[in-house]
Design a protein around this motif. Sequence first.
Motif: not given
Lengths: 309, 273
Positions: B79-82, B200-201, B245-246, B250-251
């Motif tokens: 949650k914090a990262s998102v 951005l991508k 997970v990261i 990202a993908v």
Amino acid sequence: MSSDTFLIKVRNLDVIYGEKIVLKSINLNIRQGEIVCFVGPSGAGKSTLLRHILGEEHPRIGSVYVNRQKVKGPNRDMGFIPQSYSLFPNHTALGNVAQGLYLDRCSFGKNLMYDFLKLFKIKTPFIKAIEAEALACLEKVQMQEHAYKFPHQLSGGQQQRVAIASALSMKPSVLLMDEAFSALDPETKMSIRENLLELKRTNNLTIIFVTHDLDGDVPALSTRLIAVTRHYNGGDHTGAKIAFDSPHPLANEDLSLSERIASPQTVAWIARVKHECFDPNYKQDEQAFTLEHPDALPQTHIVLEETII
Amino acid sequence: MRFRFGNRAQIPLWEKILLGVIPFLFAALLYNHFATQRLIENPRDKVLPSVSKMYHSMSEFVMKTDRHSGKQQFFEDLKASVISLIAGISVAFVLALFIGITAGSYPLINALVMPIITVFSAIPPAAIVPVLFMIADPGYELSILFIFMALFFVLVKDIVNQIHKIPRNLNTLLFTKGASELELGRENLYMILPGILQSLKINLPLVWFALLYGETLGAQNGLGTRIFILKRFSANDIIFPYILVITLIAVTVFYGIEFIIRKRYAWYNGDEK
């Protein structure tokens, strides 16, 4: 005749870029309903003159008036069709035509709201009315079948048809075209010319167009030809001037396009234009002006009439 | 013919998928080989844990609740990262659009803004960390700031560039359709939007680096924070799934943007010819 009868007036226009004199003492009168062709060698200044009439460029010396108003910038009274980038890539053909209608009739806030609604394909009665009007404009140039295609999905000719519909949807008093047909094949050109003449007949539109097509666009469309050519004084370039201003010999005849092009009078007229304006052996000095159109003005500094100041 | 240099012929989908999967299979096999070898030499090896070990450790970790907060640590990190990611990207994107379009449209504002943007964009975010800690004691805000710094300047420069690339004829056409300067800005925005999303991508790896770096320095929770803490215990059996997970997020973001560009802005790549 009073100068107020002219829709477009150019007075004492000098265009200078840095040290380079591009146009010198251009004076011009154009009436409503005329189809005026600007021709001349590449780089002479035809497009520069057109863009000054459009208001895209501002003269430092001289003035341009359209509808008795000094031109301060491009405005909705003037339609414009350039040679390239004449359509917005992010809009469909219908969207390109409708864009002007939305801009003309809605405030910034309302347009934002309509953009939001269109994002979710919600169609209010107003959106439907605008789209119906845009579709009717596309029908006039036989492009209704391609209404939902993006510019990259259309051929060059189809794109220019949409550009014409888009420009005419605003009901401008003047339509300016900068080599708008140069990239098209002869068949498409002929059909667009017919479209344009029909639209001109119904709307009494004034059209000014820059072209290199002396054997096609000029004899087929124009009622008047203006040649912009470079002038030299003792070997020095002193800026381009209107060296030739002549009415089409069949301007008032009701003929088909092919008859207009093939007529011996037109052929002779075009041959004279080619000789006087494009033949390097023809001396283009101060004595070489052929200003035989009744509205032609001297290409020197003239005193402005009070009526237009 | 298919191996001819510069060949742009379309490859069938099944062939594309097959070719795309091969490097992943190869990497998995390579990992498995080295992990098995290390585990044979030392059954308590922590550097390259086996897939089953990672699965069990991660399953336990996901279910585990924090002693103080009583919340599941993994989901708190996620949650914090998102949130940091969304906040950082949104602030950078909106501000860059505003400044970029204004600087791209008005030469005077361009002259005023672009030199400072160019100079500030050259400052590495890491270099200002000590100053930030002196001024305040930043927590998760640090990752938002780093994402902002990583993205904002690049986007502004890109937007200005894209605005300048809009053909002059189109702006003239807008005026002939009765557009005001504000309307011109709106229409220009619609034309450059897919290009900005593309930018951005492309810059997403920078954003991820900024997020994780910011989290390791300041945040209490976050995927980066957890990796940094777990590193002390050499807990690769949890670190590797965290990295997975990261990567998955990202993908997803990468292909999400790609999907939006393809679906909403089909005209941008000249699709559906």
